[in-house]
Motif scaffolding. Sequence first.
Motif, PDB file in Angstrom:
ATOM      1  N   PHE A 178       0.828  -1.212   0.000  1.00 37.46           N
ATOM      2  CA  PHE A 178       0.000   0.000   0.000  1.00 37.46           C
ATOM      3  C   PHE A 178       0.863   1.262   0.000  1.00 37.46           C
ATOM      4  N   TYR A 179       2.012   1.203   0.695  1.00 36.61           N
ATOM      5  CA  TYR A 179       2.944   2.326   0.661  1.00 36.61           C
ATOM      6  C   TYR A 179       3.400   2.574  -0.773  1.00 36.61           C
ATOM      7  N   LEU A 180       3.728   1.492  -1.477  1.00 35.01           N
ATOM      8  CA  LEU A 180       4.201   1.617  -2.862  1.00 35.01           C
ATOM      9  C   LEU A 180       3.110   2.136  -3.793  1.00 35.01           C
ATOM     10  N   ILE A 181       1.916   1.566  -3.674  1.00 34.09           N
ATOM     11  CA  ILE A 181       0.807   1.950  -4.557  1.00 34.09           C
ATOM     12  C   ILE A 181       0.426   3.412  -4.359  1.00 34.09           C
ATOM     13  N   THR A 182       0.430   3.866  -3.106  1.00 32.99           N
ATOM     14  CA  THR A 182       0.003   5.242  -2.814  1.00 32.99           C
ATOM     15  C   THR A 182       1.171   6.223  -2.754  1.00 32.99           C
ATOM     16  N   LEU A 183       2.358   5.762  -3.145  1.00 31.66           N
ATOM     17  CA  LEU A 183       3.561   6.594  -3.115  1.00 31.66           C
ATOM     18  C   LEU A 183       3.841   7.171  -1.721  1.00 31.66           C
ATOM     19  N   GLY A 184       3.581   6.387  -0.711  1.00 30.69           N
ATOM     20  CA  GLY A 184       3.875   6.778   0.665  1.00 30.69           C
ATOM     21  C   GLY A 184       2.750   7.433   1.423  1.00 30.69           C
ATOM     22  N   LEU A 185       1.662   7.771   0.753  1.00 27.13           N
ATOM     23  CA  LEU A 185       0.547   8.438   1.457  1.00 27.13           C
ATOM     24  C   LEU A 185      -0.138   7.514   2.469  1.00 27.13           C
ATOM     25  N   PHE A 186       0.021   6.206   2.282  1.00 22.42           N
ATOM     26  CA  PHE A 186      -0.568   5.268   3.241  1.00 22.42           C
ATOM     27  C   PHE A 186       0.066   5.430   4.622  1.00 22.42           C
ATOM     28  N   HIS A 187       1.233   6.046   4.654  1.00 17.76           N
ATOM     29  CA  HIS A 187       1.892   6.324   5.933  1.00 17.76           C
ATOM     30  C   HIS A 187       0.988   7.159   6.843  1.00 17.76           C
ATOM     31  N   LEU A 188       0.225   8.063   6.267  1.00 22.06           N
ATOM     32  CA  LEU A 188      -0.725   8.875   7.053  1.00 22.06           C
ATOM     33  C   LEU A 188      -1.789   8.004   7.697  1.00 22.06           C
ATOM     34  N   VAL A 189      -2.267   7.006   6.955  1.00 21.00           N
ATOM     35  CA  VAL A 189      -3.278   6.088   7.489  1.00 21.00           C
ATOM     36  C   VAL A 189      -2.687   5.276   8.639  1.00 21.00           C
ATOM     37  N   VAL A 190      -1.466   4.785   8.466  1.00 20.07           N
ATOM     38  CA  VAL A 190      -0.815   4.010   9.529  1.00 20.07           C
ATOM     39  C   VAL A 190      -0.613   4.881  10.766  1.00 20.07           C
ATOM     40  N   ASN A 191      -0.185   6.129  10.584  1.00 23.08           N
ATOM     41  CA  ASN A 191      -0.032   7.035  11.726  1.00 23.08           C
ATOM     42  C   ASN A 191      -1.362   7.261  12.441  1.00 23.08           C
ATOM     43  N   ALA A 192      -2.439   7.419  11.682  1.00 22.76           N
ATOM     44  CA  ALA A 192      -3.764   7.592  12.288  1.00 22.76           C
ATOM     45  C   ALA A 192      -4.159   6.345  13.067  1.00 22.76           C
ATOM     46  N   LEU A 193      -3.875   5.178  12.512  1.00 23.55           N
ATOM     47  CA  LEU A 193      -4.198   3.932  13.215  1.00 23.55           C
ATOM     48  C   LEU A 193      -3.390   3.784  14.502  1.00 23.55           C
ATOM     49  N   MET A 194      -2.133   4.226  14.499  1.00 25.67           N
ATOM     50  CA  MET A 194      -1.313   4.174  15.717  1.00 25.67           C
ATOM     51  C   MET A 194      -1.865   5.124  16.780  1.00 25.67           C
ATOM     52  N   LEU A 195      -2.361   6.259  16.348  1.00 25.23           N
ATOM     53  CA  LEU A 195      -2.982   7.197  17.277  1.00 25.23           C
ATOM     54  C   LEU A 195      -4.271   6.607  17.847  1.00 25.23           C
ATOM     55  N   MET A 196      -5.057   5.956  17.001  1.00 29.63           N
ATOM     56  CA  MET A 196      -6.296   5.322  17.474  1.00 29.63           C
ATOM     57  C   MET A 196      -5.990   4.154  18.416  1.00 29.63           C
ATOM     58  N   LEU A 197      -4.936   3.392  18.133  1.00 30.92           N
ATOM     59  CA  LEU A 197      -4.549   2.297  19.017  1.00 30.92           C
ATOM     60  C   LEU A 197      -4.103   2.836  20.372  1.00 30.92           C
ATOM     61  N   THR A 198      -3.358   3.918  20.367  1.00 31.62           N
ATOM     62  CA  THR A 198      -2.952   4.556  21.620  1.00 31.62           C
ATOM     63  C   THR A 198      -4.176   5.013  22.408  1.00 31.62           C
ATOM     64  N   ALA A 199      -5.136   5.614  21.714  1.00 33.84           N
ATOM     65  CA  ALA A 199      -6.369   6.049  22.380  1.00 33.84           C
ATOM     66  C   ALA A 199      -7.122   4.855  22.944  1.00 33.84           C
ATOM     67  N   TRP A 200      -7.180   3.771  22.184  1.00 33.93           N
ATOM     68  CA  TRP A 200      -7.888   2.567  22.645  1.00 33.93           C
ATOM     69  C   TRP A 200      -7.229   1.993  23.896  1.00 33.93           C
ATOM     70  N   ILE A 201      -5.890   1.940  23.903  1.00 32.73           N
ATOM     71  CA  ILE A 201      -5.161   1.395  25.048  1.00 32.73           C
ATOM     72  C   ILE A 201      -5.349   2.276  26.279  1.00 32.73           C
ATOM     73  N   THR A 202      -5.214   3.577  26.131  1.00 29.61           N
ATOM     74  CA  THR A 202      -5.244   4.473  27.291  1.00 29.61           C
ATOM     75  C   THR A 202      -6.654   4.799  27.774  1.00 29.61           C
ATOM     76  N   ASP A 203      -7.635   4.684  26.918  1.00 28.13           N
ATOM     77  CA  ASP A 203      -8.992   5.083  27.304  1.00 28.13           C
ATOM     78  C   ASP A 203      -9.741   3.988  28.054  1.00 28.13           C
ATOM     79  N   HIS A 204      -9.099   2.862  28.321  1.00 29.31           N
ATOM     80  CA  HIS A 204      -9.768   1.783  29.054  1.00 29.31           C
ATOM     81  C   HIS A 204      -9.835   2.041  30.554  1.00 29.31           C
ATOM     82  N   GLY A 205      -9.046   2.988  31.032  1.00 28.24           N
ATOM     83  CA  GLY A 205      -9.053   3.317  32.450  1.00 28.24           C
ATOM     84  C   GLY A 205      -9.783   4.623  32.682  1.00 28.24           C
TER      85      GLY A 205
END
Length: 132
Positions: free
Chosen positions: A66-93
């Motif tokens: 996906f990085y290759l197909i989108t010329l690196g723009l998929f990196h933004l999606v991965v960064n957003a997913l990492m932010l959402m994962l962080t929110a999911w982990i921390t928001d359980h308490g």
Amino acid sequence: MDVGFLWRVVISGVALWVATVVLSGMQIVGAENTVEKVGVVLAVAVIFGLVNAVVKPIVALLSAPFYLITLGLFHLVVNALMLMLTAWITDHGSWGLRVNSFWTALVGAIIVSVVSAILSALTGDVRAKNRR
């Protein structure tokens, strides 16, 4: 403790805080006063750093086409997913990061990346001096 690690946590914390100030769909929760808010922001920054260090390389490897197909723009999606994962982990308490939607996470990831890059550039000389 490594000074470079502490600088990265502080930079990530400031970048996350800026994103929560700019975006109404992204909030730091579980802090009653300024000192508690700083503590929660720094704790979220540590978890965000761990997620980026452990999970992100695996996701990036698996999504390389996906990085290759989108010329690196998929990196933004991965960064957003990492932010959402962080929110999911921390928001359980009773404290943590809350992100309302993927689109908020996407814009938040862009803000965090830009602010982190600017702060890293501004503090680069300070970190280099501390290593000597």
